[in-house]
Design an enzyme around this catalytic site. Structure first.
Site, PDB file in Angstrom:
ATOM      1  N   HIS A  26     -20.426 -51.166  21.654  1.00 37.51           N
ATOM      2  CA  HIS A  26     -20.844 -51.118  20.254  1.00 37.51           C
ATOM      3  C   HIS A  26     -19.843 -51.882  19.388  1.00 37.51           C
ATOM      4  CE1 HIS A  26     -22.728 -47.707  22.255  1.00 37.51           C
ATOM      5  NE2 HIS A  26     -23.632 -47.675  21.296  1.00 37.51           N
ATOM      6  N   PRO A 116     -21.130 -37.163  21.349  1.00 39.68           N
ATOM      7  CA  PRO A 116     -22.198 -36.582  20.528  1.00 39.68           C
ATOM      8  C   PRO A 116     -21.807 -36.688  19.055  1.00 39.68           C
ATOM      9  CG  PRO A 116     -21.594 -35.107  22.322  1.00 39.68           C
ATOM     10  CD  PRO A 116     -20.561 -36.186  22.289  1.00 39.68           C
ATOM     11  N   GLY A 157     -24.635 -41.448  11.309  1.00 38.57           N
ATOM     12  CA  GLY A 157     -25.125 -40.553  12.358  1.00 38.57           C
ATOM     13  C   GLY A 157     -24.376 -39.240  12.379  1.00 38.57           C
ATOM     14  N   HIS A 262     -25.178 -53.100  16.190  1.00 42.87           N
ATOM     15  CA  HIS A 262     -24.699 -51.746  16.508  1.00 42.87           C
ATOM     16  C   HIS A 262     -24.341 -51.564  17.975  1.00 42.87           C
ATOM     17  CE1 HIS A 262     -24.385 -47.358  16.513  1.00 42.87           C
ATOM     18  NE2 HIS A 262     -25.161 -47.387  17.589  1.00 42.87           N
ATOM     19  N   SER A 383     -20.747  -6.364  15.979  1.00 46.28           N
ATOM     20  CA  SER A 383     -21.551  -6.262  17.197  1.00 46.28           C
ATOM     21  C   SER A 383     -20.843  -6.865  18.399  1.00 46.28           C
ATOM     22  CB  SER A 383     -22.899  -6.965  17.000  1.00 46.28           C
ATOM     23  OG  SER A 383     -23.710  -6.257  16.083  1.00 46.28           O
ATOM     24  N   GLU A 410     -23.079 -21.203  14.552  1.00 52.24           N
ATOM     25  CA  GLU A 410     -22.624 -21.164  15.938  1.00 52.24           C
ATOM     26  C   GLU A 410     -22.167 -22.512  16.479  1.00 52.24           C
ATOM     27  OE1 GLU A 410     -25.335 -17.547  15.635  1.00 52.24           O
ATOM     28  OE2 GLU A 410     -25.407 -19.632  14.960  1.00 52.24           O
ATOM     29  N   HIS A 460     -24.486  -8.815  24.325  1.00 52.46           N
ATOM     30  CA  HIS A 460     -25.924  -8.574  24.422  1.00 52.46           C
ATOM     31  C   HIS A 460     -26.482  -9.486  25.519  1.00 52.46           C
ATOM     32  CE1 HIS A 460     -24.725  -6.933  20.611  1.00 52.46           C
ATOM     33  NE2 HIS A 460     -25.921  -6.387  20.399  1.00 52.46           N
ATOM     34  N   ASP A 468     -34.955  -5.555  20.218  1.00 46.99           N
ATOM     35  CA  ASP A 468     -35.003  -6.828  19.494  1.00 46.99           C
ATOM     36  C   ASP A 468     -35.972  -7.820  20.130  1.00 46.99           C
ATOM     37  OD1 ASP A 468     -33.445  -6.484  17.262  1.00 46.99           O
ATOM     38  OD2 ASP A 468     -31.574  -7.011  18.266  1.00 46.99           O
ATOM     39  N   HIS A 472     -34.253 -12.355  21.351  1.00 46.95           N
ATOM     40  CA  HIS A 472     -32.841 -12.002  21.435  1.00 46.95           C
ATOM     41  C   HIS A 472     -32.401 -11.627  22.849  1.00 46.95           C
ATOM     42  CE1 HIS A 472     -32.999 -12.193  17.152  1.00 46.95           C
ATOM     43  NE2 HIS A 472     -31.797 -11.687  16.988  1.00 46.95           N
ATOM     44  N   ARG A 519     -24.512  -4.815  25.907  1.00 47.01           N
ATOM     45  CA  ARG A 519     -24.690  -3.970  24.722  1.00 47.01           C
ATOM     46  C   ARG A 519     -24.728  -2.500  25.131  1.00 47.01           C
ATOM     47  NH1 ARG A 519     -30.381  -2.681  21.827  1.00 47.01           N
ATOM     48  NH2 ARG A 519     -29.625  -1.734  19.905  1.00 47.01           N
TER      49      ARG A 519
END
Length: 661
Positions: A26, A116, A157, A262, A383, A410, A460, A468, A472, A519
């Site tokens: 590139h 990424p 990007g 590019h 939790s 997350e 969990h 749930d 979940h 859990r």
């Protein structure tokens, strides 16, 4: 043409030559952004080419990793790690020091593996968080031993990817004023003009996140770049965002400003045209005049003075604050295995408990053993049981806190965790529900690729989530993590195995770990032991030396197969029970150990796991069987779900009997 302009053009020429020589890469980004990189590295950034790992250096992350030749050219010209012209000629070749995208630990001077888009932005935020915490812990009046900036360079990007928005939102909330984002704005992506898919007002967005914003009208103007960088560094209240208007493929008449600049070589004719337009008289590829190398060398020598001055400051600091120096050494050392080996670490109440609760207890023991432990959850700490009691919250205005509130972010959370670890001095963890590990996966993959021991708490862990419902209830997630190279997915069955999971995680040198927790309450198992550190072990052996059948499981299902083994014995079927909390670690054991646990002579085998069956066939073989999930679960109380989907003693016993017919 002055020496600085020649130095900028050297970056451009080397980048274009390397891409052309490889016939892959590139070139557009390096050609357009070369002045940004030069001005930053030469006149503003604190670094020492002779000691790339100096602790108080400024950090630089190339988030647009496809422009890797920009970074490699800089590292070569500044003399980092003797990165040679030969290395540049081997760009993108097998076993070279110059892979297609920058790789941490592979090329000296690369602070993070980027590829990424946007990932580098999140990792840079993590690095700035680490600097903020360490400076709050260690700095004293007139002794600012932690005082450096984090710079990150990326393009359109990187800003389109959602991870950057998550991370910038968090950075603005935390008011990380030593974070400076450099936005190479060239209005081009692979498919063409950014107007096709990206028309928002980026500056207004960054203002809304809480950044101070600056704009450089001409990305080739070193003086204008210098003024923007000075202004950004002077802002002590918020992170900074500098939009820099550039021309992709600058200097190449046929391609500058076009999408074709590019991601493909310019072509020999266009490379020659570039030389002519830049006033580069040397026709031979990869040749740089001695005066330019001398210029970079002299800059590097001046940069070395910064480290020399810091070393003198740190020596005086160590003499005046010996307790702080001892704490510093503890932060930059491995976990104290003597304290981890002590009985207190492995002792727990003999009562049913969810492994997430046990993990919370362990975490609050570890915080006293490891003063550099820091982390938090994606708004799920109550939790996830991921809060360190009495250690305060890491917030704007209180960077001494060890509990990070990542918010419902997350993906950025996992990226920031990697950045904190990459910075050095801290051992971070982060936490969320296991089903949402899907949101974290790209950053877990980068941690594995980089060989950094980040820690991820996922609670969990199965259909045991219950009411749930399927949204979940994780099913395929554990198989996904087990499939990843250099990653330990640890699903413990009780307190002892949970302690083993944490022990493995905090003592790991190059492998990230997911601690995957229940859990629901689980009983403390007779026979569980530190052998869990080997990934799999015999938790209940057969009476005979050679068992009739081997039962395998992880997590909550281990107790089920142990109870099933007792029932089977009553019916004259002698079973061995193997607990396999971490197949990744078990696979790394020698053949003798693996044969001891799973002898080839015993072909009747059943694995039980309330998740996907994928992967278990390696251990059950063609004669064995797997009791697992083949759907996404359902919404109901946990005990009813387990029985409904066949996770019961009765079903296990019946399925074993079928193996003998």
């Amino acid at each position: 043409m002055n020496i600085e302009n020649k130095a900028v053009n050297a970056i451009r020429i080397l980048s274009a030559d390397a891409v052309q020589n490889a016939n892959s890469g590139h070139p557009g980004f390096p050609l357009g952004a070369a002045p940004i990189a030069y001005e930053l590295w030469a006149n503003h950034m604190k670094h020492n080419p002779q000691n790339p790992g100096w602790q108080d250096r400024d950090r630089f992350v190339l988030s647009g990793g496809h422009g890797s030749m920009l970074l490699y050219s800089l590292l070569h010209l500044f003399g980092y790690g003797n990165l040679s012209i030969k290395d540049l000629k081997n760009f993108r070749q097998l076993n070279s020091s110059t892979p297609g995208h920058p790789e941490y630990g592979h090329t000296i001077g690369v602070e993070a593996t980027t590829g990424p888009l946007g990932a580098g932005m999140a990792m840079a935020v993590g690095m700035a968080m680490a600097e903020a915490h360490l400076s709050a812990v260690f700095n004293e009046k007139d002794f600012e031993v932690v005082d450096h900036f984090t710079y990150v360079l990326g393009g359109d990007g990187c800003l389109m990817e959602g991870i950057s928005s998550e991370a910038f939102s968090h950075a603005g909330t935390l008011r990380l004023h030593k974070l400076i984002v450099l936005y190479d704005s060239n209005n081009i992506t692979i498919e063409g003009s950014t107007d096709l898919a990206f028309t928002e007002n980026v500056m207004k967005r960054m203002e809304a996140f809480g950044f101070g914003t600056f704009e450089v009208k001409d990305g080739n103007d070193l003086d204008e770049l210098a003024e923007a960088l000075k202004a950004a560094k002077a802002d002590k209240t918020r992170p900074s965002f500098i939009k820099i208007n550039t021309v992709i493929g600058f200097g190449c008449s046929q391609k500058q400003g076009k999408a074709s600049a590019h991601g493909e070589p310019l072509g020999l004719e266009n490379v020659n045209d570039l030389r002519k337009n830049l006033g580069w008289d040397i026709k031979e590829s990869f040749e740089v005049p001695d005066e330019i190398y001398l210029h970079y060398k002299n800059i590097g020598l001046k940069k070395a003075e910064d480290e020399k001055n810091w070393n003198e400051l740190f020596k005086k600091y160590s003499e005046k604050y010996p307790d702080k120096r001892r704490l510093w050494d503890a932060f930059y050392s491995d976990a104290d295995t003597k304290m981890l080996d002590a009985n207190e670490f492995w002792q727990y109440e003999d009562k049913p408990q969810a492994t997430r609760n046990i993990s919370g207890t362990i975490l609050n023991r570890l915080k006293d053993i490891m003063p550099n432990l820091i982390g938090g959850s994606a708004d799920l700490a109550p939790s996830n049981k991921s809060y360190m009691n009495g250690e305060g919250d890491f917030l704007a205005g209180n960077y001494t806190g060890r509990n990070i509130h990542f918010g419902v972010r997350e993906l950025a959370m996992a990226g920031e965790t990697n950045g904190i670890l990459l910075h050095g001095g801290l051992r971070p963890y982060c936490a969320t529900f296991f089903v949402f590990s899907d949101y974290t996966k790209p950053m877990l993959r980068l941690a594995s690729l980089m060989g950094i021991p980040s820690i991820y708490i996922f609670t969990h862990d199965s259909i045991g989530v219950g009411e749930d419902g399927p949204t979940h209830e994780p099913v395929e997630q554990l198989a996904m993590l087990r499939a990843m190279p250099n990653f330990n997915a640890f699903r413990p069955a009780d307190a002892t195995e949970t302690a083993a999971a944490w022990y493995s995680a905090v003592t790991s040198k190059r492998t990230p770990t997911a601690v995957i927790l229940s859990r629901q309450n689980l009983v403390q198992l007779k026979g569980s032991s530190k052998d869990a550190l080997k990934g799999a072990y015999i938790i209940k052996n057969s009476v005979k030396e050679t068992p009739d059948v081997i039962l395998m499981a992880s997590g909550s299902e281990v107790n089920l197969v142990m109870l099933a083994a007792e029932k089977l014995y009553e019916e004259n079927i002698d079973a061995r029970v193997v607990s396999m909390p971490c197949s990744d670690i078990f696979d790394a054991q020698d053949e003798a150990y693996k044969e001891k646990i799973l002898p080839n002579s015993v072909r009747k085998r059943i694995a039980v796991e309330a998740l996907s069956s994928f992967g278990w066939e390696r251990y059950t073989g063609i004669d064995g069987e797997v009791i697992a999930m083949n759907s996404f679960g359902a919404s109901a109380p946990q005990d009813k779900l387990f029985k409904h989907f066949g996770f019961s003693v009765e079903n296990i016993v019946d399925r074993v009997k079928l193996l003998f017919k």
